[in-house]
Design a protein around this motif. Structure first.
Motif, PDB file in Angstrom:
ATOM      1  N   LEU A 124     -18.471  -8.581  12.464  1.00 22.50           N
ATOM      2  CA  LEU A 124     -18.336  -8.335  11.025  1.00 22.50           C
ATOM      3  C   LEU A 124     -16.868  -8.333  10.596  1.00 22.50           C
ATOM      4  O   LEU A 124     -16.517  -8.869   9.544  1.00 22.50           O
ATOM      5  N   VAL A 125     -16.017  -7.723  11.421  1.00 23.65           N
ATOM      6  CA  VAL A 125     -14.589  -7.707  11.100  1.00 23.65           C
ATOM      7  C   VAL A 125     -14.038  -9.129  11.056  1.00 23.65           C
ATOM      8  O   VAL A 125     -13.272  -9.492  10.148  1.00 23.65           O
ATOM      9  N   ALA A 126     -14.444  -9.930  12.031  1.00 20.26           N
ATOM     10  CA  ALA A 126     -13.969 -11.311  12.062  1.00 20.26           C
ATOM     11  C   ALA A 126     -14.476 -12.096  10.849  1.00 20.26           C
ATOM     12  O   ALA A 126     -13.718 -12.859  10.221  1.00 20.26           O
ATOM     13  N   TYR A 127     -15.761 -11.881  10.510  1.00 19.02           N
ATOM     14  CA  TYR A 127     -16.338 -12.615   9.380  1.00 19.02           C
ATOM     15  C   TYR A 127     -15.672 -12.230   8.064  1.00 19.02           C
ATOM     16  O   TYR A 127     -15.220 -13.077   7.292  1.00 19.02           O
ATOM     17  N   PHE A 128     -15.607 -10.903   7.812  1.00 21.79           N
ATOM     18  CA  PHE A 128     -15.022 -10.465   6.553  1.00 21.79           C
ATOM     19  C   PHE A 128     -13.522 -10.725   6.498  1.00 21.79           C
ATOM     20  O   PHE A 128     -12.959 -10.960   5.432  1.00 21.79           O
ATOM     21  N   GLY A 129     -12.871 -10.674   7.663  1.00 20.89           N
ATOM     22  CA  GLY A 129     -11.457 -11.035   7.684  1.00 20.89           C
ATOM     23  C   GLY A 129     -11.244 -12.475   7.265  1.00 20.89           C
ATOM     24  O   GLY A 129     -10.293 -12.797   6.539  1.00 20.89           O
ATOM     25  N   TYR A 130     -12.171 -13.343   7.695  1.00 22.68           N
ATOM     26  CA  TYR A 130     -12.077 -14.756   7.305  1.00 22.68           C
ATOM     27  C   TYR A 130     -12.350 -14.930   5.813  1.00 22.68           C
ATOM     28  O   TYR A 130     -11.662 -15.686   5.124  1.00 22.68           O
ATOM     29  N   GLU A 131     -13.351 -14.193   5.312  1.00 19.82           N
ATOM     30  CA  GLU A 131     -13.708 -14.324   3.902  1.00 19.82           C
ATOM     31  C   GLU A 131     -12.674 -13.677   2.981  1.00 19.82           C
ATOM     32  O   GLU A 131     -12.382 -14.183   1.897  1.00 19.82           O
ATOM     33  N   LEU A 132     -12.128 -12.539   3.418  1.00 16.63           N
ATOM     34  CA  LEU A 132     -11.196 -11.809   2.557  1.00 16.63           C
ATOM     35  C   LEU A 132      -9.867 -12.528   2.364  1.00 16.63           C
ATOM     36  O   LEU A 132      -9.128 -12.222   1.432  1.00 16.63           O
ATOM     37  N   ARG A 133      -9.578 -13.486   3.219  1.00 17.74           N
ATOM     38  CA  ARG A 133      -8.314 -14.207   3.053  1.00 17.74           C
ATOM     39  C   ARG A 133      -8.284 -15.006   1.759  1.00 17.74           C
ATOM     40  O   ARG A 133      -7.222 -15.367   1.266  1.00 17.74           O
ATOM     41  N   ASN A 134      -9.488 -15.277   1.209  1.00 20.01           N
ATOM     42  CA  ASN A 134      -9.570 -16.042  -0.030  1.00 20.01           C
ATOM     43  C   ASN A 134      -9.519 -15.168  -1.280  1.00 20.01           C
ATOM     44  O   ASN A 134      -9.523 -15.682  -2.394  1.00 20.01           O
ATOM     45  N   ILE A 135      -9.519 -13.829  -1.085  1.00 22.97           N
ATOM     46  CA  ILE A 135      -9.508 -12.921  -2.228  1.00 22.97           C
ATOM     47  C   ILE A 135      -8.064 -12.571  -2.590  1.00 22.97           C
ATOM     48  O   ILE A 135      -7.261 -12.195  -1.731  1.00 22.97           O
ATOM     49  N   ASN A 136      -7.769 -12.699  -3.841  1.00 17.66           N
ATOM     50  CA  ASN A 136      -6.438 -12.354  -4.332  1.00 17.66           C
ATOM     51  C   ASN A 136      -6.444 -10.877  -4.733  1.00 17.66           C
ATOM     52  O   ASN A 136      -6.822 -10.535  -5.849  1.00 17.66           O
ATOM     53  N   PHE A 137      -6.045 -10.005  -3.802  1.00 20.95           N
ATOM     54  CA  PHE A 137      -6.101  -8.569  -4.065  1.00 20.95           C
ATOM     55  C   PHE A 137      -5.115  -8.157  -5.155  1.00 20.95           C
ATOM     56  O   PHE A 137      -5.357  -7.204  -5.893  1.00 20.95           O
ATOM     57  N   SER A 138      -4.021  -8.854  -5.231  1.00 22.71           N
ATOM     58  CA  SER A 138      -3.049  -8.551  -6.274  1.00 22.71           C
ATOM     59  C   SER A 138      -3.649  -8.807  -7.649  1.00 22.71           C
ATOM     60  O   SER A 138      -3.490  -8.004  -8.573  1.00 22.71           O
ATOM     61  N   LEU A 139      -4.367  -9.930  -7.775  1.00 17.43           N
ATOM     62  CA  LEU A 139      -5.030 -10.242  -9.041  1.00 17.43           C
ATOM     63  C   LEU A 139      -6.132  -9.235  -9.343  1.00 17.43           C
ATOM     64  O   LEU A 139      -6.301  -8.812 -10.498  1.00 17.43           O
ATOM     65  N   LEU A 140      -6.892  -8.832  -8.302  1.00 13.45           N
ATOM     66  CA  LEU A 140      -7.964  -7.853  -8.490  1.00 13.45           C
ATOM     67  C   LEU A 140      -7.393  -6.524  -8.972  1.00 13.45           C
ATOM     68  O   LEU A 140      -7.928  -5.912  -9.902  1.00 13.45           O
ATOM     69  N   TRP A 141      -6.299  -6.072  -8.347  1.00  5.39           N
ATOM     70  CA  TRP A 141      -5.674  -4.820  -8.761  1.00  5.39           C
ATOM     71  C   TRP A 141      -5.141  -4.914 -10.186  1.00  5.39           C
ATOM     72  O   TRP A 141      -5.302  -3.976 -10.978  1.00  5.39           O
ATOM     73  N   ASP A 142      -4.504  -6.036 -10.500  1.00  3.66           N
ATOM     74  CA  ASP A 142      -3.972  -6.220 -11.854  1.00  3.66           C
ATOM     75  C   ASP A 142      -5.089  -6.186 -12.896  1.00  3.66           C
ATOM     76  O   ASP A 142      -4.920  -5.618 -13.986  1.00  3.66           O
ATOM     77  N   THR A 143      -6.236  -6.769 -12.551  1.00  2.00           N
ATOM     78  CA  THR A 143      -7.380  -6.780 -13.470  1.00  2.00           C
ATOM     79  C   THR A 143      -7.898  -5.368 -13.707  1.00  2.00           C
ATOM     80  O   THR A 143      -8.154  -4.968 -14.852  1.00  2.00           O
ATOM     81  N   MET A 144      -8.054  -4.602 -12.614  1.00  2.00           N
ATOM     82  CA  MET A 144      -8.529  -3.219 -12.737  1.00  2.00           C
ATOM     83  C   MET A 144      -7.536  -2.376 -13.535  1.00  2.00           C
ATOM     84  O   MET A 144      -7.929  -1.556 -14.371  1.00  2.00           O
ATOM     85  N   TRP A 145      -6.258  -2.577 -13.294  1.00  2.00           N
ATOM     86  CA  TRP A 145      -5.247  -1.802 -14.007  1.00  2.00           C
ATOM     87  C   TRP A 145      -5.235  -2.146 -15.494  1.00  2.00           C
ATOM     88  O   TRP A 145      -5.078  -1.257 -16.340  1.00  2.00           O
TER      89      TRP A 145
END
Length: 272
Positions: free
Chosen positions: A79-100
């Motif tokens: 699961l760590v390997a799978y989600f690590g692979y998938e999470l690389r495509n998520i822009n966490f900076s953009l997600l945080w900026d959106t929530m803020w």
């Protein structure tokens, strides 16, 4: 030299006491629940190394230990390997900026819709929060002594957690970071997250609601606690996320205080 010899004998006697009292219990526990303990430690954030050390100390069956480790750790690593692979495509900076940005927009939505009547009401509501908490706590002390002890416990835990979060996160107040804030109160430079007024209000409401003889009072206080949270945003001293998290934290602390014995007994059974 004699004193060191005496200390050494005391240590050996204490070790022998611990072995007699706890070693047998530990061996029985790991014989019965060892597999599930290792499995849970393998698949959850529970520290695996600690369970592994205890399993060795209490001489857990090696086959069961190996099976629990493989069944628990192998899916976790996948699961760590799978989600690590998938999470690389998520822009966490953009997600945080959106929530803020949502947080700020909600703040302006509440803070900018004001008039003199609401100003007076929300100032009064916000400034009397601790007075209401104090009066109700004293009233419960006079009538329900057992409840008052839980209230003191719950509010003490709540205050401590809020204090640690405030100065650990150190989020500036809205009026220090934003323009055009309709400011009715000034809390200086004290950090914003989470709202202490809101957290304490919800903690008290939860405790009174959980107590059979004050359930109706607690239900009414939940409405009051919501208004307190709203008043803190309206007054310009908190963001909506400060208030939302404070409400959740307050409910959790109030629940813990009212179920303290059950939680303690549950943990005692696990580690007995």
């Amino acid at each position: 030299m004699d004193i060191f010899l005496e200390i050494g004998w005391d240590i050996l006697h204490f070790q022998d006491y611990l072995e007699k009292k706890y070693l047998t219990k530990g061996e029985h526990f790991f014989d019965k629940y060892g597999f599930w303990g290792v499995f849970l430690a393998g698949i959850t954030p529970i520290p695996y190394k600690i369970i592994a050390w205890l399993a060795g100390i209490f001489e857990m069956n090696k086959s069961l230990f190996g099976a629990g480790t493989f069944i628990g750790r192998f899916p976790r690593f996948l699961l760590v390997a799978y989600f690590g692979y998938e999470l690389r495509n998520i822009n966490f900076s953009l997600l945080w900026d959106t929530m803020w940005n949502i947080n700020i927009q909600l703040f302006y939505l509440i803070n900018s819709h004001n008039n003199w009547i609401l100003d007076k009401f929300n100032i009064l509501l916000s400034q009397t929060t601790y007075i209401v908490i104090g009066i109700l706590t004293l009233a419960m002390f006079a009538k329900y002594r057992d409840l008052s002890k839980r209230i003191i416990l719950g509010l003490g835990i709540t205050f401590l957690i809020v204090f640690l979060l405030k100065f650990g996160i150190n989020e500036p107040r809205p009026y220090l970071s934003l323009d055009g804030v309709h400011l009715l109160l000034n809390e200086g430079t004290e950090p914003s997250f989470p709202s202490n007024h809101t957290t304490m209000s919800f903690a008290l409401s939860t405790m009174l609601f959980k107590y059979p003889n004050t359930k109706k009072i607690g239900a009414i206080l939940f409405i009051w606690a919501l208004l307190v949270g709203y008043s803190r945003i309206y007054a310009g001293v908190h963001y909506p996320f400060d208030v939302a998290f404070g409400a959740i934290l307050g409910i959790a602390c109030g629940w813990f205080a009212m179920n303290f014995e059950n939680v303690r007994d549950y943990l005692y059974k696990i580690f007995k």
